[in-house]
Scaffold this motif. Structure first.
Motif, PDB file in Angstrom:
ATOM      1  N   ALA A  29       0.820  -1.212   0.000  1.00 33.60           N
ATOM      2  CA  ALA A  29       0.000   0.000   0.000  1.00 33.60           C
ATOM      3  C   ALA A  29       0.853   1.261   0.000  1.00 33.60           C
ATOM      4  O   ALA A  29       2.009   1.251   0.439  1.00 33.60           O
ATOM      5  N   GLN A  30       0.259   2.343  -0.455  1.00 34.95           N
ATOM      6  CA  GLN A  30       0.956   3.632  -0.497  1.00 34.95           C
ATOM      7  C   GLN A  30       0.833   4.406   0.803  1.00 34.95           C
ATOM      8  O   GLN A  30       1.516   5.411   0.999  1.00 34.95           O
ATOM      9  N   GLY A  31      -0.043   3.961   1.705  1.00 34.90           N
ATOM     10  CA  GLY A  31      -0.216   4.639   2.985  1.00 34.90           C
ATOM     11  C   GLY A  31       0.177   3.763   4.155  1.00 34.90           C
ATOM     12  O   GLY A  31       0.543   2.592   3.996  1.00 34.90           O
ATOM     13  N   GLU A  32       0.092   4.310   5.360  1.00 32.09           N
ATOM     14  CA  GLU A  32       0.481   3.604   6.575  1.00 32.09           C
ATOM     15  C   GLU A  32      -0.606   2.625   7.009  1.00 32.09           C
ATOM     16  O   GLU A  32      -1.791   2.832   6.749  1.00 32.09           O
ATOM     17  N   SER A  33      -0.168   1.591   7.676  1.00 31.82           N
ATOM     18  CA  SER A  33      -1.082   0.606   8.250  1.00 31.82           C
ATOM     19  C   SER A  33      -0.499   0.102   9.559  1.00 31.82           C
ATOM     20  O   SER A  33       0.721   0.112   9.760  1.00 31.82           O
ATOM     21  N   SER A  34      -1.375  -0.366  10.436  1.00 31.06           N
ATOM     22  CA  SER A  34      -0.940  -1.108  11.621  1.00 31.06           C
ATOM     23  C   SER A  34      -1.946  -2.211  11.866  1.00 31.06           C
ATOM     24  O   SER A  34      -3.147  -2.059  11.598  1.00 31.06           O
ATOM     25  N   LEU A  35      -1.456  -3.336  12.362  1.00 35.32           N
ATOM     26  CA  LEU A  35      -2.309  -4.502  12.566  1.00 35.32           C
ATOM     27  C   LEU A  35      -1.953  -5.139  13.901  1.00 35.32           C
ATOM     28  O   LEU A  35      -0.820  -5.577  14.113  1.00 35.32           O
ATOM     29  N   GLN A  36      -2.925  -5.159  14.795  1.00 36.23           N
ATOM     30  CA  GLN A  36      -2.718  -5.732  16.125  1.00 36.23           C
ATOM     31  C   GLN A  36      -3.437  -7.071  16.222  1.00 36.23           C
ATOM     32  O   GLN A  36      -4.615  -7.182  15.864  1.00 36.23           O
ATOM     33  N   ASP A  37      -2.720  -8.099  16.679  1.00 31.81           N
ATOM     34  CA  ASP A  37      -3.349  -9.391  16.932  1.00 31.81           C
ATOM     35  C   ASP A  37      -3.628  -9.505  18.422  1.00 31.81           C
ATOM     36  O   ASP A  37      -2.699  -9.542  19.237  1.00 31.81           O
ATOM     37  N   ARG A  38      -4.887  -9.556  18.767  1.00 33.01           N
ATOM     38  CA  ARG A  38      -5.287  -9.598  20.170  1.00 33.01           C
ATOM     39  C   ARG A  38      -5.443 -11.016  20.706  1.00 33.01           C
ATOM     40  O   ARG A  38      -5.890 -11.201  21.837  1.00 33.01           O
ATOM     41  N   VAL A  39      -5.085 -12.007  19.882  1.00 36.15           N
ATOM     42  CA  VAL A  39      -5.224 -13.399  20.302  1.00 36.15           C
ATOM     43  C   VAL A  39      -3.867 -14.011  20.644  1.00 36.15           C
ATOM     44  O   VAL A  39      -3.682 -14.587  21.712  1.00 36.15           O
ATOM     45  N   PHE A  40      -2.877 -13.875  19.734  1.00 36.13           N
ATOM     46  CA  PHE A  40      -1.556 -14.469  19.937  1.00 36.13           C
ATOM     47  C   PHE A  40      -0.480 -13.385  19.926  1.00 36.13           C
ATOM     48  O   PHE A  40      -0.495 -12.491  19.071  1.00 36.13           O
ATOM     49  N   GLU A  41       0.463 -13.506  20.853  1.00 33.34           N
ATOM     50  CA  GLU A  41       1.465 -12.452  21.012  1.00 33.34           C
ATOM     51  C   GLU A  41       2.611 -12.538  20.027  1.00 33.34           C
ATOM     52  O   GLU A  41       3.362 -11.564  19.862  1.00 33.34           O
ATOM     53  N   HIS A  42       2.766 -13.667  19.342  1.00 34.31           N
ATOM     54  CA  HIS A  42       3.868 -13.805  18.394  1.00 34.31           C
ATOM     55  C   HIS A  42       3.355 -14.140  16.996  1.00 34.31           C
ATOM     56  O   HIS A  42       3.934 -14.946  16.289  1.00 34.31           O
ATOM     57  N   ARG A  43       2.271 -13.510  16.614  1.00 38.69           N
ATOM     58  CA  ARG A  43       1.645 -13.796  15.333  1.00 38.69           C
ATOM     59  C   ARG A  43       2.485 -13.320  14.151  1.00 38.69           C
ATOM     60  O   ARG A  43       2.390 -13.857  13.054  1.00 38.69           O
ATOM     61  N   PHE A  44       3.345 -12.329  14.359  1.00 37.96           N
ATOM     62  CA  PHE A  44       4.048 -11.702  13.232  1.00 37.96           C
ATOM     63  C   PHE A  44       5.520 -12.095  13.162  1.00 37.96           C
ATOM     64  O   PHE A  44       6.399 -11.262  12.934  1.00 37.96           O
ATOM     65  N   ALA A  45       5.805 -13.386  13.325  1.00 40.33           N
ATOM     66  CA  ALA A  45       7.167 -13.871  13.125  1.00 40.33           C
ATOM     67  C   ALA A  45       7.609 -13.712  11.675  1.00 40.33           C
ATOM     68  O   ALA A  45       8.806 -13.746  11.378  1.00 40.33           O
ATOM     69  N   CYS A  46       6.653 -13.511  10.770  1.00 37.27           N
ATOM     70  CA  CYS A  46       6.965 -13.292   9.353  1.00 37.27           C
ATOM     71  C   CYS A  46       7.534 -11.904   9.084  1.00 37.27           C
ATOM     72  O   CYS A  46       7.956 -11.612   7.954  1.00 37.27           O
ATOM     73  N   ALA A  47       7.593 -11.033  10.103  1.00 35.29           N
ATOM     74  CA  ALA A  47       8.069  -9.660   9.890  1.00 35.29           C
ATOM     75  C   ALA A  47       9.504  -9.621   9.388  1.00 35.29           C
ATOM     76  O   ALA A  47       9.861  -8.754   8.578  1.00 35.29           O
ATOM     77  N   ASP A  48      10.353 -10.549   9.843  1.00 38.52           N
ATOM     78  CA  ASP A  48      11.739 -10.579   9.351  1.00 38.52           C
ATOM     79  C   ASP A  48      11.766 -10.856   7.853  1.00 38.52           C
ATOM     80  O   ASP A  48      12.579 -10.280   7.116  1.00 38.52           O
ATOM     81  N   GLY A  49      10.901 -11.739   7.398  1.00 35.96           N
ATOM     82  CA  GLY A  49      10.816 -12.001   5.969  1.00 35.96           C
ATOM     83  C   GLY A  49      10.309 -10.800   5.195  1.00 35.96           C
ATOM     84  O   GLY A  49      10.794 -10.500   4.093  1.00 35.96           O
ATOM     85  N   PHE A  50       9.324 -10.101   5.762  1.00 37.16           N
ATOM     86  CA  PHE A  50       8.845  -8.877   5.119  1.00 37.16           C
ATOM     87  C   PHE A  50       9.993  -7.884   4.942  1.00 37.16           C
ATOM     88  O   PHE A  50      10.154  -7.262   3.888  1.00 37.16           O
ATOM     89  N   ALA A  51      10.804  -7.720   6.006  1.00 35.02           N
ATOM     90  CA  ALA A  51      11.930  -6.785   5.949  1.00 35.02           C
ATOM     91  C   ALA A  51      12.946  -7.210   4.892  1.00 35.02           C
ATOM     92  O   ALA A  51      13.519  -6.377   4.180  1.00 35.02           O
TER      93      ALA A  51
END
Length: 443
Positions: free
Chosen positions: A319-341
């Motif tokens: 996307a061309q704009g900012e986003s944020s996404l909070q997972d309120r169920v699991f605290e380590h849902r975004f382990a894929c962030a390193d791959g995104f980077a």
């Protein structure tokens, strides 16, 4: 061992997919088959590694379980109380097999359930509810679990402190043949809960209120078998919808009611996608630029599914704009962030929230799937990147997706599996330009 996937991005997706039966419904249904005196036939089941592990659990306790085409057939009285440790240790759903064995044999021995490392996934709600129904936990070695129902299972009034899907399923399974009535307050409302209740009722059970926060179950002495078509997989539908949003194009998702994953579709529309809805299908298209999603969070059903969070995050990278996404169920849902980077995205994770800033065009990279949905999210992001990416750890993805690489190739993606060959060489598995996945779902 499965080889890496090679993904070259920049190709829009086009076509039609029949969404298969939901993994998150099939697994508890296989556990429920242990309660049945007659044969159980589940239709249009995808061939997943988690499904194969469930079959190993069933065979390990003495049942016959196997494939007949795209259907699974389970039959037989369980005769052993020990769940196969290797299969049980690989997946979270193994805990669901405890209640039926307690109902049929009065005892179960197992290892603590495994699964993706996405955060704390305690089984305390399962055990607390079972204790109210007459189950005792016996001393066991570390990592082991032994449960015993000395007087059988009896109905109870149970209040869950959190609408846990797994605990709701465990207690439904326990209550189905327990003596007396069980009333479950604070129950999960997910479609897979309603599907389990529909199955139990089709087998002669008496379950009312599934899909609401209060479920009443009148225990029956025994259940018969039945033929049953599980609900369509809303997470696979969400995955493909996000893939189209990231890569562009238009794909029709048939056999899955759009209401099952409505929050995700609404967010994609807000970001610039077009969604055409029918009773049991949706078509998703994206041909222009994507807008940022703003602040988004997951929630128990009917909110945005936690399993969809990494998938939607992959779209936010484009996307061309900012986003944020909070997972309120699991605290380590975004382990894929390193791959995104690694793909060039500007992301950061703070506690349970992933923050995404516009970073221009993504580029190919070497990636490793950290878990099931995180791996699928990296596939989506790679489809939108410039150049080629290599994804390892695809065995995680195969736990919940049958031949995702072939499915995407049939929609026009450039993706293939590299299979390690002898003498250190690699072999490319060819993909037909047009590949149609035609494993049906509940209509």
């Amino acid at each position: 061992m499965a080889g890496d996937w090679i993904i070259t991005g920049g190709r829009p997706l086009q076509g039609r997919v029949e969404v298969p039966a939901a993994k998150n419904s099939v697994l508890p249904l296989l556990a429920a088959a242990l309660l049945c005196s007659g044969p159980v036939r589940l239709q249009n089941v995808p061939r997943l590694t988690d499904v194969e592990d469930c079959l190993a659990l069933l065979r390990g306790v003495g049942c016959t379980a196997g494939w007949q085409g795209a259907a699974l057939v389970v039959q037989g009285q369980p005769m052993r109380t020990d769940l196969a440790p290797e299969a049980a240790g690989r997946m979270r759903a193994s805990i669901l097999f405890c209640a039926p064995l307690l109902a049929r044999l009065g005892r179960v021995n197992t290892v603590l359930p495994g699964g993706c490392r996405i955060g704390a996934r305690p089984i305390d709600l399962h055990l607390q509810g079972l204790a109210q129904m007459g189950v005792r936990q016996l001393p066991a070695a570390p990592g082991q679990l032994t449960l015993y129902a000395p007087a059988g299972l009896r109905g109870a009034e149970i209040c869950l402190s959190f609408p846990s899907v797994g605990a709701t399923e465990t207690l439904l399974l326990a209550a189905a043949t327990a003596q007396g009535q069980t009333v479950l307050h604070g129950a999960a409302k997910e479609p897979e809960i309603a599907d389990l209740a529909a199955f139990l009722n089709a087998c002669g059970g008496c379950v009312e209120g599934a899909g609401t926060d209060t479920i009443r179950v009148q225990g029956k002495r025994c259940l018969a078998g039945c033929t049953f078509a599980p609900v369509a997989d809303r997470i696979i539908a969400s995955t493909l919808a996000c893939a189209v949003a990231a890569a562009g194009g238009r794909v029709e998702l048939a056999g899955c009611a759009p209401g099952l994953y409505a929050p995700l579709l609404e967010i994609l529309e807000q970001m610039g996608c077009t969604v055409e809805r029918a009773r049991d299908a949706a078509a998703i298209s994206r041909f222009g630029a994507l807008r940022g999603a703003g602040n988004v969070h997951t929630a128990p059903y009917p909110g945005l599914a936690t399993d969809a969070a990494p998938l939607l995050a992959a779209v936010m990278l484009c996307a061309q704009g900012e986003s944020s996404l909070q997972d309120r169920v699991f605290e380590h849902r975004f382990a894929c962030a390193d791959g995104f980077a690694a793909l060039g995205a500007n992301v950061r994770v703070a506690e349970r929230t992933l923050y995404v800033q516009p970073a221009g065009v993504l580029h190919g990279a070497k990636l490793t799937a950290p878990d099931l949905r995180g791996g699928a999210a990296l596939v989506i992001a790679a489809l939108a990147a410039r150049g080629s990416s290599r994804l390892g750890g695809v065995e995680f993805v195969r736990r919940g997706y049958a031949d995702l690489d072939r499915l995407l190739a049939g929609l026009g993606a450039q993706i293939w599996q590299e299979i390690p060959a002898r003498r250190g060489l690699a072999k490319k598995t060819p993909m037909k330009k047009q590949f149609c996945l035609a494993i049906g779902a509940k209509k």
